[in-house]
Scaffold this motif. Structure first.
Motif, PDB file in Angstrom:
ATOM      1  N   ALA A 407     -10.793  19.899  -4.060  1.00 26.62           N
ATOM      2  CA  ALA A 407     -10.121  18.946  -4.940  1.00 26.62           C
ATOM      3  C   ALA A 407     -10.126  19.474  -6.371  1.00 26.62           C
ATOM      4  CB  ALA A 407     -10.808  17.586  -4.891  1.00 26.62           C
ATOM      5  N   PHE A 465     -13.793  12.875   0.869  1.00 30.30           N
ATOM      6  CA  PHE A 465     -13.513  12.235  -0.412  1.00 30.30           C
ATOM      7  C   PHE A 465     -12.877  10.868  -0.199  1.00 30.30           C
ATOM      8  CE2 PHE A 465     -12.795  16.755  -2.003  1.00 30.30           C
ATOM      9  CZ  PHE A 465     -13.982  16.806  -2.721  1.00 30.30           C
ATOM     10  N   THR A 498      -6.844  15.525  -4.607  1.00 26.36           N
ATOM     11  CA  THR A 498      -7.458  16.165  -3.450  1.00 26.36           C
ATOM     12  C   THR A 498      -6.476  17.129  -2.793  1.00 26.36           C
ATOM     13  OG1 THR A 498      -6.805  14.388  -1.958  1.00 26.36           O
ATOM     14  CG2 THR A 498      -8.942  14.179  -3.049  1.00 26.36           C
ATOM     15  N   PRO A 501      -9.056  16.965   1.758  1.00 22.56           N
ATOM     16  CA  PRO A 501      -9.984  15.884   1.415  1.00 22.56           C
ATOM     17  C   PRO A 501     -11.038  15.527   2.448  1.00 22.56           C
ATOM     18  CG  PRO A 501      -7.878  14.985   2.086  1.00 22.56           C
ATOM     19  CD  PRO A 501      -7.722  16.479   2.099  1.00 22.56           C
ATOM     20  N   PHE A 519      -5.620  11.052  -5.360  1.00 19.26           N
ATOM     21  CA  PHE A 519      -6.290  10.304  -4.301  1.00 19.26           C
ATOM     22  C   PHE A 519      -6.506   8.882  -4.803  1.00 19.26           C
ATOM     23  CE2 PHE A 519      -8.515  11.165  -0.335  1.00 19.26           C
ATOM     24  CZ  PHE A 519      -9.144   9.958  -0.131  1.00 19.26           C
ATOM     25  N   GLY A 524      -7.844   9.643   3.541  1.00 16.03           N
ATOM     26  CA  GLY A 524      -7.793  11.088   3.316  1.00 16.03           C
ATOM     27  C   GLY A 524      -6.725  11.775   4.111  1.00 16.03           C
TER      28      GLY A 524
END
Length: 525
Positions: A407, A465, A498, A501, A519, A524
């Motif tokens: 990211a 993430f 991201t 992710p 994001f 994700g």
């Protein structure tokens, strides 16, 4: 003048240290999903998603039990208990386009199961008994391009047939599957990692399925299970009939010389999860896969294993050669690439999953992966590793790293790679969460929580993430070996972008991320 320079240097160093301190990951919660102790976490990447539509994200994670956790506290909301482990990442999608999310997992009892994401109630028609062996590979794909997702699974089992199966959202087996069937062209064996990629490499309007297995061949299959033809340079063959070797001349000839030392180098793909993207920005997709190169004059075993290296392949199984980047010969191995261990009783195995992301912002993708040499690698299209890549995981004894996620954390045009590490089985250590810059320099390294259920702890699965309740900053959630699910807040990341992710690129777990983006919604992919 020297005094002034020294003062300026000192101020720069202090500012850098302060910057690092304010960006240190902050432990948000730990031991997610644990009871009196924590079940062993394997290679299952978690998901951060609003499962019940209330505007707040939950965490879905799997070890043996599948759990839904409160995103703010880590408290368990729902549990689907089991004594059968979950190896691959938890897949999340609206399977049949009805505005209800499902969670789909495979287990080592040979089953695949779809659950209602909001309650973990088992969906109608599930579970299915897919294989006699463990289901380590599971990915979702819209094979008919109609908004419905099919479930593609791979079996960690011996045998030369029935490695891959496909199911509809209601659990019914798709016609034409499983494959390979007796009499199908090509070669395949067991699938011992999350080794499925799904994308439309051929621009046919429908995605294809690509599966490396425990041989030096890769299955390329259409949605009906039929084989994808290979380039005419290989003769009248399909993907699964064209063996992969270090030298393309052996691919074309059809075999390596396993009777002559040094002339029998080819990869094994048992644990090789591939990735798909347009690596050079020309609008054409390629497949990246990392093979475990061995010398077949010695044998397909630990004695013959030499190093992990990546291949880049086109839709017709030929090797990538475009935009001045020639991958008809793979990169040369760097010094110290030999395996440190492939003995899981000494240290749990490193999984060479390919990750594709543009580290330096030039519009071209780099290939990242973690290896059994104790390093995290990043290859540019010029077939070299730039800066301080590869990154050797520090510590006394053996340490391996999870597949990374990628990211632009601080929305400054600088890209970071994030991964977890783990130590030897007999140790009393904990692994770390690392953040590296695009050239492989350490920006942050924080200890993972103490184990609760074993003597050691670490993170073998790709982190994930997402945005957790109570903060606009990006969070990273990990499934650990012995401290359950763990969440960290990443300060100053409210505008993070991201690139890769979560494990396998998205919650479809199919090796694909097409659109880099801010994001914003906790999902994700």
């Amino acid at each position: 003048m020297n005094t002034i320079r020294a003062a300026l240097l000192s101020s720069v160093l202090l500012a850098t240290a302060a910057r690092a301190d304010v960006r240190t990951p902050l432990l948000k919660w730990q031991y997610g999903g644990c009871t009196s102790s924590c079940q062993t976490g394997w290679y299952s990447s978690p998901a951060i998603v609003d499962v019940d539509g209330d505007g707040s994200a939950e965490v879905v994670a799997g070890s043996y039990d599948l759990v839904v956790l409160n995103g703010a506290s880590g408290a368990t909301l729902h549990r689907a208990a089991s004594s059968a482990r979950i190896w691959g990442g938890v897949a999340v999608a609206d399977l049949n386009h009805d505005a209800h999310l499902s969670v789909v997992i495979g287990r080592n009892n040979g089953t695949a199961t779809a659950f209602d994401a909001a309650t973990l109630a088992v969906r109608g028609g599930w579970p299915v008994s897919a294989f006699s062996g463990e289901v380590r590979a599971l990915a979702l794909g819209d094979l008919d391009a109609n908004g419905n997702f099919q479930i593609v699974v791979g079996g960690a089992k011996s045998g030369t047939t029935n490695q891959v199966n496909v199911y509809a959202p209601n659990g019914s087996q798709r016609p034409g599957w499983p494959r390979l069937q007796s009499g199908d062209p090509g070669y395949a064996a067991g699938i011992y990692n999350d080794d499925i990629a799904i994308a439309d490499l051929s621009h046919s309007g429908y995605p294809q399925i690509y599966v490396p297995t425990d041989v030096h061949y890769i299955l390329g299959l259409y949605r009906d299970g039929s084989a994808i033809p290979a380039n005419a340079i290989f003769g009248a063959k399909v993907w699964a009939q064209v063996g992969v070797h270090v030298n393309q001349s052996d691919d074309i000839r059809g075999y390596a010389d396993c009777s002559a030392t040094g002339h029998g180098l080819r990869p094994n793909f048992a644990a090789s999860a591939p990735a798909i993207d347009d690596v050079n920005g020309d609008g054409i997709l390629e497949l990246a896969v990392v093979g475990n190169v061995y010398d077949c004059t010695i044998g397909n075993n630990a004695l013959g294993d030499r190093y992990h290296l990546p291949w880049l392949l086109n839709a017709d199984r030929s090797r990538f050669n475009a935009s001045g980047y020639d991958w008809t010969m793979i990169p040369a191995p760097s010094a110290g690439s030999a395996p440190l261990s492939e003995d899981y009783t000494l240290i749990e195995n490193a999984q060479p999953e390919a990750v594709l992301a543009d580290l330096d912002g030039d519009g071209r993708k780099e290939i990242l992966y973690s290896s059994y040499d104790g390093k995290v690698h990043a290859y540019w299209l010029d077939k070299t590793e730039h800066g301080n890549w590869p990154f050797a995981v520090p510590g006394v004894g053996l340490h391996f790293a999870s597949p990374p996620v990628v990211a632009d954390l601080y929305h400054d045009g600088q890209v970071e790679a994030i991964f977890a590490t783990w130590p030897q089985v007999a140790s009393i250590e904990t692994g770390k969460l690392y953040i590296l810059d695009h050239l492989g320099n350490v920006l942050q390294a924080v200890d993972l929580p103490a184990p609760n259920g074993d003597t050691w702890n670490g993170g073998m699965a790709s982190p994930t993430f997402g945005i957790l309740p109570g903060s606009r900053n990006l969070a990273v959630v990990l499934m650990t070996h012995a401290s359950g699910a763990v969440a960290y807040e990443l300060p100053q990341t409210a505008y993070a972008r991201t690139l890769w992710p979560t494990g396998r690129g998205s919650y479809l777990r199919n090796g694909v991320v097409f659109n880099d983006r801010i994001f914003a919604d906790g999902f994700g992919g």
